[in-house]
Enzyme design. Structure first.
Site, short mmCIF file in Angstrom:
data_model
loop_
_atom_site.label_atom_id
_atom_site.label_comp_id
_atom_site.label_asym_id
_atom_site.label_seq_id
_atom_site.Cartn_x
_atom_site.Cartn_y
_atom_site.Cartn_z
N CYS A 2 19.47 25.41 0.58
CA CYS A 2 18.96 26.77 0.74
C CYS A 2 19.91 27.60 1.59
O CYS A 2 20.64 27.08 2.43
CB CYS A 2 17.58 26.75 1.39
SG CYS A 2 16.39 25.72 0.51
N ARG A 27 25.63 28.94 -3.19
CA ARG A 27 24.96 27.68 -2.89
C ARG A 27 24.02 27.26 -4.00
O ARG A 27 23.63 26.11 -4.08
CB ARG A 27 24.20 27.80 -1.57
CG ARG A 27 25.08 28.10 -0.38
CD ARG A 27 24.27 28.42 0.85
NE ARG A 27 23.61 27.25 1.40
CZ ARG A 27 24.15 26.46 2.32
NH1 ARG A 27 25.36 26.71 2.77
NH2 ARG A 27 23.49 25.42 2.79
N TRP A 98 16.29 26.71 -2.84
CA TRP A 98 16.55 25.75 -3.91
C TRP A 98 15.39 24.77 -3.88
O TRP A 98 15.25 24.00 -2.94
CB TRP A 98 17.89 25.05 -3.67
CG TRP A 98 18.42 24.32 -4.86
CD1 TRP A 98 19.08 24.83 -5.92
CD2 TRP A 98 18.34 22.90 -5.07
NE1 TRP A 98 19.41 23.83 -6.80
CE2 TRP A 98 18.97 22.65 -6.30
CE3 TRP A 98 17.79 21.84 -4.37
CZ2 TRP A 98 19.08 21.36 -6.83
CZ3 TRP A 98 17.89 20.56 -4.89
CH2 TRP A 98 18.53 20.33 -6.10
N ASN A 124 15.38 25.14 5.61
CA ASN A 124 16.30 24.36 4.79
C ASN A 124 16.06 22.90 5.14
O ASN A 124 16.09 22.54 6.32
CB ASN A 124 17.74 24.76 5.10
CG ASN A 124 18.75 24.01 4.26
OD1 ASN A 124 18.39 23.26 3.37
ND2 ASN A 124 20.04 24.22 4.54
N GLY A 125 15.83 22.04 4.14
CA GLY A 125 15.60 20.63 4.41
C GLY A 125 14.27 20.16 3.86
O GLY A 125 13.67 20.80 3.00
N GLU A 518 34.26 6.12 -14.55
CA GLU A 518 34.09 7.38 -13.83
C GLU A 518 35.44 7.90 -13.31
O GLU A 518 35.72 9.10 -13.37
CB GLU A 518 33.11 7.20 -12.68
CG GLU A 518 32.92 8.41 -11.78
CD GLU A 518 32.33 9.62 -12.48
OE1 GLU A 518 32.31 10.71 -11.88
OE2 GLU A 518 31.91 9.51 -13.65
N LYS A 522 37.07 11.53 -14.41
CA LYS A 522 37.48 12.56 -13.45
C LYS A 522 38.91 13.02 -13.71
O LYS A 522 39.23 14.20 -13.61
CB LYS A 522 37.34 12.03 -12.02
CG LYS A 522 35.92 11.96 -11.52
CD LYS A 522 35.36 13.35 -11.30
CE LYS A 522 33.84 13.32 -11.14
NZ LYS A 522 33.13 13.13 -12.42
N GLU A 525 38.91 15.23 -16.83
CA GLU A 525 38.30 16.53 -16.58
C GLU A 525 39.20 17.45 -15.78
O GLU A 525 39.31 18.65 -16.07
CB GLU A 525 36.99 16.34 -15.79
CG GLU A 525 35.84 15.74 -16.57
CD GLU A 525 34.63 15.54 -15.69
OE1 GLU A 525 33.52 15.92 -16.12
OE2 GLU A 525 34.77 15.00 -14.58
N HIS A 541 42.44 -8.25 -25.08
CA HIS A 541 41.88 -7.98 -26.40
C HIS A 541 42.35 -6.64 -26.96
O HIS A 541 41.71 -6.09 -27.86
CB HIS A 541 40.35 -8.03 -26.35
CG HIS A 541 39.82 -9.37 -25.96
ND1 HIS A 541 39.65 -10.41 -26.85
CD2 HIS A 541 39.46 -9.85 -24.75
CE1 HIS A 541 39.19 -11.47 -26.22
NE2 HIS A 541 39.07 -11.16 -24.93
N LYS A 644 29.14 23.47 -16.27
CA LYS A 644 28.39 22.61 -15.35
C LYS A 644 27.19 21.98 -16.02
O LYS A 644 26.88 20.82 -15.80
CB LYS A 644 27.95 23.43 -14.13
CG LYS A 644 27.30 22.59 -13.03
CD LYS A 644 28.27 21.57 -12.47
CE LYS A 644 27.64 20.68 -11.43
NZ LYS A 644 28.53 19.58 -11.03
#
Length: 649
Positions: A2, A27, A98, A124-125, A518, A522, A525, A541, A644
């Protein structure tokens, strides 16, 4: 996370708050609101959606929005009508939310007020013990109007302020009593929070508190700011004061007073912000991805916080299934896309190990087209950062049509996939602006581990004390993530030397294989390089044909303690590629001396239990891809052709 802004000074607080919120829009948020102390009253306004919705509501309230102008700081400022008359108060707060507790609605938007309408609070939290606090307040006659954990703070402060003023005392007792009442409230709260409060009878003060969530003070000329990020006030001042853990700040026009939660005076740490307003939006980092990589210890801690009840049971965020429904599960499918798919592959190892249930991991885009065998005893786990990934959403709907149960792992409260699911575990990582997932991947891995433990517990495979030990060990991982990031500079330097490489191979075994995938993703991307991840045992193989002199090969090595039989095999794999001229880049845990002779570049990570290792072994690969892309002059926040959230099939 937030966005928070508080202001006390000589300017119109409404204008300052709205300008600050615009600076915090990066944010990510789903509602916004403001509160201004004026004319002995408290004016609040809240709206779901973007800041424009709040501004429209202000215009419709008769304050006028036409004829916006640009002020000296370049913000779209308010017309004169907004900052005159009833809206000319110079103490106020603003918030972009958020959603965590409760969906993104007008009623759940901040600020929240008490029964009397005298107090406004933004947060916030997560207040972990809000349910018991709310129940106590309601028994005492308080009427709460939202689903949030935040609203309890306003009502608690109402009670505590009455207690400190004493019977017969006016509610407008001194600001120091407001601060003392706030201090008492904070001592009752569990969890992580930044709180900022204004009171209609105290137009000369704004009070804030911090525990495990950011709060910074901006010191201007005859004005003071409280914010979650210096971006909110950087256009006004670069003089800041950092607020420590479990501290209260009382902000006035001429400065601040800081105390701890016990009331002891504390000296704040002043510092000068040496970046401009544009850079401050990224917290001083040149790219959001770099900022989000650095946020991973906190993001992981937020995912894990409050997940174990007093009865040593794993806690989901939403659960529309009975315990018996979970006990009846005889097969698990995991559906996801991209990075989330790799988190699902790691989950497979944990779920099968802890529950002894067969678990399959599927690309969400392929799931419904191959006509999977599903029934009421099938659990489908859907993983999505945004909760709006269309391929995953359609897989969820197909599973529901086949009567399967669905559990969502998601980072966005109120999004579609959680609403379509029978149970939800939110990762709580906060908004992630960079297209390439970093902190949300770690949150997804941790959430998958928690789901595995939950299934094992309700099915009776693990006892409560065993689950508690696993969770306690998981809760040590944020510190190990922080330790890894602090010692990762050699990987940055290495990446810069490979700017001209044409391809990179990634190898791993067990949970190291999804980490290899992963790492390769990355690099694709961000650096637009050919990169592939393979199970190390598959080298002979076919993939070994790709190995040639100088080819960088990144190897994720399993622990010699937890998987000694796999460790010896992957050492042989390293020797195989090295014998063919590969440039070996080895990620191994501290204390592993066996790999040293075979690693041209050795990157150390802390020793962890095997199933938890991806939480640290992934970090060097994120940094590697990011740094190599930057060395190539590429934008790591917005890679070409990518978005995104993928909302088309």
């Amino acid at each position: 996370m937030c966005g928070i802004i508080g202001y006390i000074g000589g300017q119109p607080a409404l204008e300052v708050a709205l300008a600050g919120l615009r600076r915090l829009e990066y944010r990510g948020y789903d509602s916004a609101g403001i509160a201004v102390v004026v004319d002995g009253g408290l004016r609040t306004l809240r709206r779901a959606g973007k800041l424009a919705n709040l501004e429209k509501a202000l215009a419709e309230s008769g304050t006028g929005l036409e004829g916006q102008r640009q002020n000296d700081h370049g913000f779209s400022a308010l017309p004169e009508a907004w900052i005159s008359g009833s809206l000319s108060g110079t103490a106020g707060i603003g918030h972009t939310r958020w959603a965590t507790h409760g969906g993104p609605t007008d009623a759940n938007a901040h600020p929240h007020t008490d029964c009397t309408g005298a107090i406004a609070v933004i947060h916030n939290g997560i207040i972990e013990n809000f349910a018991s606090l709310r129940a106590g307040l309601e028994r005492g006659g308080h009427e709460l109007a939202s689903e949030t954990d935040t609203e309890v703070v306003a009502h608690l402060l109402e009670d505590e302020l009455a207690a400190v003023t004493g019977p017969g005392e006016p509610s407008a007792a001194g600001a120091s009593l407001l601060t003392e009442a706030f201090r008492r409230v904070c001592r009752r709260l569990e969890g992580a929070f930044t709180l900022v409060v204004v009171h209609r009878d105290h137009p000369d003060v704004v009070v804030g508190a911090r525990r495990n969530s950011p709060l910074v003070v901006g010191i201007g000329t005859d004005e003071t700011f409280l914010a979650s990020d210096v971006a909110a006030f950087i256009a006004h001042t670069r003089s800041a004061v950092e607020i420590g853990q479990d501290q209260i700040v009382e902000a006035r026009r001429d400065g601040v007073t800081i105390t701890d939660f016990a009331g002891n005076p504390v000296a704040g740490r002043p510092y000068h912000v040496d970046w401009d307003a544009s850079a401050a939006e990224k917290g001083g980092h040149p790219y959001f991805m770099l900022k989000e990589i650095s946020e991973q210890p906190t993001a992981l801690a937020d995912t894990l916080r409050g997940r174990l009840s007093n009865d040593a049971e794993i806690v989901l965020d939403e659960e529309r299934l009975s315990v018996q429904d979970f006990r009846d599960v005889d097969k698990v499918f995991i559906v996801a896309c991209g990075t989330a798919y790799h988190a699902g592959l790691i989950a497979k190892y944990a779920i099968e190990h802890w529950t002894r249930l067969p678990c399959e991991v599927e690309m969400a885009s392929e799931f419904r087209y191959r006509d999977p065998v599903l029934d009421r005893s099938t659990l489908v786990i859907a993983i999505s950062q945004s909760g709006e990934t269309l391929d995953t959403l359609m897989a969820v709907k197909h599973a529901r049509e086949q009567k399967a149960r669905v559990l969502a792992i998601c980072n966005t409260n109120g999004s579609t996939i959680p609403r379509e699911s029978d149970a939800v575990l939110y990762t709580r990582c906060g908004p992630e602006v960079g297209v390439a997932s970093t902190k949300t991947f770690l949150g997804q891995v941790a959430a998958c581990l928690l789901v595995g433990l939950y299934l094992a517990q309700v099915r009776g495979v693990l006892y409560g004390d065993e689950v508690a030990r696993y969770v306690e060990k998981l809760q040590t991982m944020p510190a190990l993530v922080r330790e890894t990031l602090a010692t990762i500079e050699p990987m940055r330097a290495l990446a810069r030397t490979l700017v001209d490489a044409k391809a990179v191979l990634f190898l791993g075994r067990h949970v190291g294989y999804p980490v290899a995938l992963e790492g390769a993703l990355k690099l694709k991307e961000l650096a637009y390089m050919h990169a592939e991840g393979f199970p190390a045992g598959e080298l002979k193989h076919g993939p070994i044909a790709l190995v040639e002199a100088g080819l960088p090969v990144v190897v994720v090595v399993p622990s010699p303690r937890g998987r000694s039989h796999l460790h010896s095999k992957i050492v042989s794999n390293i020797q195989e590629v090295r014998a063919r001229g590969a440039r070996t880049i080895v990620i191994a845990e501290e204390g592993d001396t066996v790999v040293e002779p075979y690693a041209e570049h050795l990157i150390r990570v802390p020793a962890t239990p095997t199933l938890f290792a991806p939480l640290v072994t992934t970090l060097p690969l994120q940094v590697f891809a990011c740094e190599l892309a930057l060395a190539r002059g590429l934008d790591v926040d917005q890679p070409r052709n990518l978005a995104k959230s993928v909302t088309v099939e």
